[in-house]
Design a protein around this motif. Structure first.
Motif, mmCIF file in Angstrom:
data_model
loop_
_atom_site.group_PDB
_atom_site.id
_atom_site.type_symbol
_atom_site.label_atom_id
_atom_site.label_comp_id
_atom_site.label_asym_id
_atom_site.label_seq_id
_atom_site.Cartn_x
_atom_site.Cartn_y
_atom_site.Cartn_z
ATOM 1 N N VAL A 65 1.225 14.903 -13.396
ATOM 2 C CA VAL A 65 1.707 16.124 -14.220
ATOM 3 C C VAL A 65 2.593 16.886 -13.295
ATOM 4 O O VAL A 65 1.986 17.266 -12.112
ATOM 5 C CB VAL A 65 0.418 16.907 -14.553
ATOM 6 N N PRO A 66 3.789 16.848 -13.850
ATOM 7 C CA PRO A 66 4.897 17.707 -13.007
ATOM 8 C C PRO A 66 4.258 19.036 -12.727
ATOM 9 O O PRO A 66 3.746 19.855 -13.655
ATOM 10 C CB PRO A 66 5.978 17.747 -13.794
ATOM 11 N N GLU A 67 4.512 19.852 -11.408
ATOM 12 C CA GLU A 67 4.120 21.010 -11.189
ATOM 13 C C GLU A 67 4.868 22.093 -11.813
ATOM 14 O O GLU A 67 3.961 23.169 -12.377
ATOM 15 C CB GLU A 67 4.280 21.360 -9.564
ATOM 16 N N SER A 68 5.931 21.857 -12.304
ATOM 17 C CA SER A 68 6.737 22.391 -13.271
ATOM 18 C C SER A 68 6.019 22.854 -14.548
ATOM 19 O O SER A 68 6.234 24.100 -15.115
ATOM 20 C CB SER A 68 8.240 22.095 -13.365
ATOM 21 N N VAL A 69 5.390 21.924 -15.212
ATOM 22 C CA VAL A 69 4.664 21.894 -16.469
ATOM 23 C C VAL A 69 3.579 23.016 -16.289
ATOM 24 O O VAL A 69 3.285 23.836 -17.220
ATOM 25 C CB VAL A 69 4.110 20.399 -16.700
ATOM 26 N N VAL A 70 2.673 22.867 -15.222
ATOM 27 C CA VAL A 70 1.579 23.749 -14.991
ATOM 28 C C VAL A 70 2.213 25.201 -15.099
ATOM 29 O O VAL A 70 1.611 26.022 -15.622
ATOM 30 C CB VAL A 70 0.756 23.324 -13.636
ATOM 31 N N PHE A 71 3.276 25.358 -14.106
ATOM 32 C CA PHE A 71 3.814 26.655 -13.909
ATOM 33 C C PHE A 71 4.332 27.218 -15.521
ATOM 34 O O PHE A 71 4.271 28.527 -15.875
ATOM 35 C CB PHE A 71 5.022 26.761 -12.850
ATOM 36 N N ASP A 72 5.014 26.472 -16.046
ATOM 37 C CA ASP A 72 5.528 26.877 -17.384
ATOM 38 C C ASP A 72 4.445 27.270 -18.412
ATOM 39 O O ASP A 72 4.573 28.268 -19.076
ATOM 40 C CB ASP A 72 6.317 25.731 -18.103
ATOM 41 N N LEU A 73 3.005 26.450 -18.263
ATOM 42 C CA LEU A 73 2.364 26.936 -19.180
ATOM 43 C C LEU A 73 1.337 28.090 -18.785
ATOM 44 O O LEU A 73 1.014 28.870 -19.637
ATOM 45 C CB LEU A 73 1.178 25.577 -19.360
ATOM 46 N N VAL A 74 1.262 28.311 -17.511
ATOM 47 C CA VAL A 74 0.803 29.530 -16.819
ATOM 48 C C VAL A 74 1.707 30.717 -17.421
ATOM 49 O O VAL A 74 1.065 31.724 -17.969
ATOM 50 C CB VAL A 74 0.637 29.678 -15.435
ATOM 51 N N GLN A 75 2.864 30.522 -17.504
ATOM 52 C CA GLN A 75 3.945 31.701 -17.900
ATOM 53 C C GLN A 75 3.572 31.743 -19.281
ATOM 54 O O GLN A 75 3.648 32.932 -19.966
ATOM 55 C CB GLN A 75 5.201 31.189 -17.685
ATOM 56 N N ARG A 76 3.330 30.808 -20.079
ATOM 57 C CA ARG A 76 3.031 30.919 -21.424
ATOM 58 C C ARG A 76 1.922 31.721 -21.870
ATOM 59 O O ARG A 76 1.848 32.476 -22.833
ATOM 60 C CB ARG A 76 2.973 29.540 -22.242
ATOM 61 N N LEU B 207 -6.513 25.262 -17.977
ATOM 62 C CA LEU B 207 -5.442 24.181 -17.997
ATOM 63 C C LEU B 207 -6.338 22.969 -17.275
ATOM 64 O O LEU B 207 -6.203 22.717 -16.252
ATOM 65 C CB LEU B 207 -4.473 24.710 -17.360
ATOM 66 N N SER B 208 -6.456 22.013 -18.498
ATOM 67 C CA SER B 208 -7.213 20.827 -18.018
ATOM 68 C C SER B 208 -6.246 19.761 -17.533
ATOM 69 O O SER B 208 -4.887 20.053 -17.766
ATOM 70 C CB SER B 208 -8.031 20.342 -19.325
ATOM 71 N N THR B 209 -6.621 18.708 -16.848
ATOM 72 C CA THR B 209 -5.412 17.903 -16.292
ATOM 73 C C THR B 209 -4.395 18.474 -15.514
ATOM 74 O O THR B 209 -3.231 17.899 -15.452
ATOM 75 C CB THR B 209 -4.988 16.658 -17.309
ATOM 76 N N ALA B 210 -4.677 19.695 -14.754
ATOM 77 C CA ALA B 210 -3.438 20.181 -14.164
ATOM 78 C C ALA B 210 -2.960 19.484 -12.926
ATOM 79 O O ALA B 210 -1.890 19.832 -12.528
ATOM 80 C CB ALA B 210 -4.037 21.650 -13.811
ATOM 81 N N PHE B 211 -3.919 18.552 -12.352
ATOM 82 C CA PHE B 211 -3.363 17.863 -11.428
ATOM 83 C C PHE B 211 -3.232 16.412 -11.478
ATOM 84 O O PHE B 211 -2.870 15.530 -10.566
ATOM 85 C CB PHE B 211 -4.418 18.348 -10.179
ATOM 86 N N GLY B 212 -3.212 16.052 -12.735
ATOM 87 C CA GLY B 212 -3.124 14.598 -13.163
ATOM 88 C C GLY B 212 -3.847 14.230 -14.515
ATOM 89 O O GLY B 212 -5.084 14.831 -14.680
#
Ligand code: COA
Ligand code: ZN
Length: 319
Positions: free
Chosen positions: A157-168, A145-150
């Motif tokens: 980048v909202p942390e929730s977006v990172v978590f949602d993509l990890v879940q996907r 997941l690129s740009t996971a921290f910005g």
């Protein structure tokens, strides 16, 4: 650190210089030199080497020789040979070369995904699904997941977006994920918070941290990820690296600098630091410019210099 004993804790060091590093070099590194470098790196104890990427040669001309490199390297037992893949086409090319692992990638931010992959995030996820089906167990899969921290375009980048993509990713059956700070915007507090939450929510997930040192926070971020329980780190020999489609991108955390720090702290990296330094010292010749790594220049912390005669004389006089 939190005070817990760390001596001997095993970490996994994953080398990305020949992919993340060479993809952004201003000139093409000859195939033979890539192969020689990978063969040397294979014997240093690294857990994984990201050998190349099976992307469009128009997008990444420096890695247009992916097949030649992947099929001509000498593969050493115990080393995982991974490659970066953006789509089904890349997956087919990679499988034909018998790679151990396919590293899929997309961005946590919409604009960087468009700039880098010319796809929306949903289109990338659809490619991932097809690739997983296509691989059908013939290689391991990691998803980055690129740009996971910005993001250099979209900002935070909202942390929730990172978590949602990890879940996907997990929903597709992908069990290994890399969180990537593509342009070195992450800070240690953020890294510890995000990594700890991912660890807590998905304890079984194989999690890699991938940092760039663009703003001199790279090693601090490695320590922050360690505090959050991460034990796998991407790094790049000499500190080469960067995404050509992320403005302002620069090198990854330098492998020998990171290994040097971790070993000094008592971690077991499995890597022979002296060998790594020796290989890193070949890099300026290979890439045609100085590289950012510091330990290859300074020598390890244990380095001692001869005491100058004038100083010796003083200590003699004082006895
Ligand atoms: N391997 C080789 N060639 C590929 C390919 C692959 N995996 N995927 C597509 N192509 C070729 C197509 O055949 C086509 O070739 P042609 O112009 O000769 O007909 C060309 O690339 C464009 O294909 P298209 O499907 O239209 O892709 P695109 O132009 O929309 O680009 C990607 C999409 C994903 C292929 C491209 O953006 C890419 O490779 N990006 C990689 C970015 C990257 O590696 N960044 C650094 C890592 S962070
Ligand atoms: Zn990177």
């Amino acid at each position: 650190m939190t005070g817990s004993p760390i001596t001997g804790k095993k970490l996994y060091i994953q080398e990305v210089s020949v992919r993340d590093g060479f993809q952004i070099e201003p000139r093409f590194i000859p195939t033979e030199q890539k192969i020689e470098l990978i063969n040397a790196l294979s014997r240093t104890g690294l857990a994984k080497i990201e050998v190349t990427s099976f992307t469009s040669p128009k997008a990444i001309p420096n890695l247009a020789d992916a097949e030649a490199v992947m099929s001509q390297i000498e593969r050493v037992d115990g080393v995982v040979y991974a490659v970066l893949v953006p789509n089904v086409r890349g997956c087919e090319r990679a499988l034909a070369c018998g790679v151990d692992e396919i590293n899929l990638f997309m961005s946590a931010s919409a604009t960087h995904n468009l700039a880098n992959l010319r796809m929306t995030q949903e289109q990338s996820l659809a490619q991932f699904e097809q690739v997983v089906r296509h691989i059908d167990g013939r290689a391991a899969i990691n998803a980055s997941l690129s740009t996971a921290f910005g993001c250099p375009f979209d900002g935070a980048v909202p942390e929730s977006v990172v978590f949602d993509l990890v879940q996907r990713y997990l929903d597709m059956g992908i069990g290994a994920v890399s969180l990537c700070d593509t342009t070195g915007v992450a800070n240690p507090a953020q890294v510890e918070r995000v990594c700890a939450q991912v660890r807590e929510r998905w304890p079984e997930l194989v999690l890699t941290a991938h940092f760039h040192d663009t703003r001199a926070m790279g090693l601090a971020n490695v320590l922050a990820a360690l505090r959050a329980g991460i034990d796998r780190f991407d790094a790049s020999l000499g500190g080469l690296g960067g995404c050509p489609f992320a403005p302002g991108a620069s090198g990854n955390v330098c492998t020998e600098d990171m290994v040097h720090m971790l070993q000094a702290m008592g971690y077991d990296t499995g890597v022979n630091l002296d060998q790594l330094i020796e290989i890193s010292r070949l890099l300026p010749e290979i890439v045609g410019h100085d590289v950012p790594g510091q330990v290859a220049k300074a020598g390890p912390y244990s380095r001692r210099y001869p005491v100058p005669e004038s100083v010796r004389a003083l200590s003699g006089a004082n006895q």
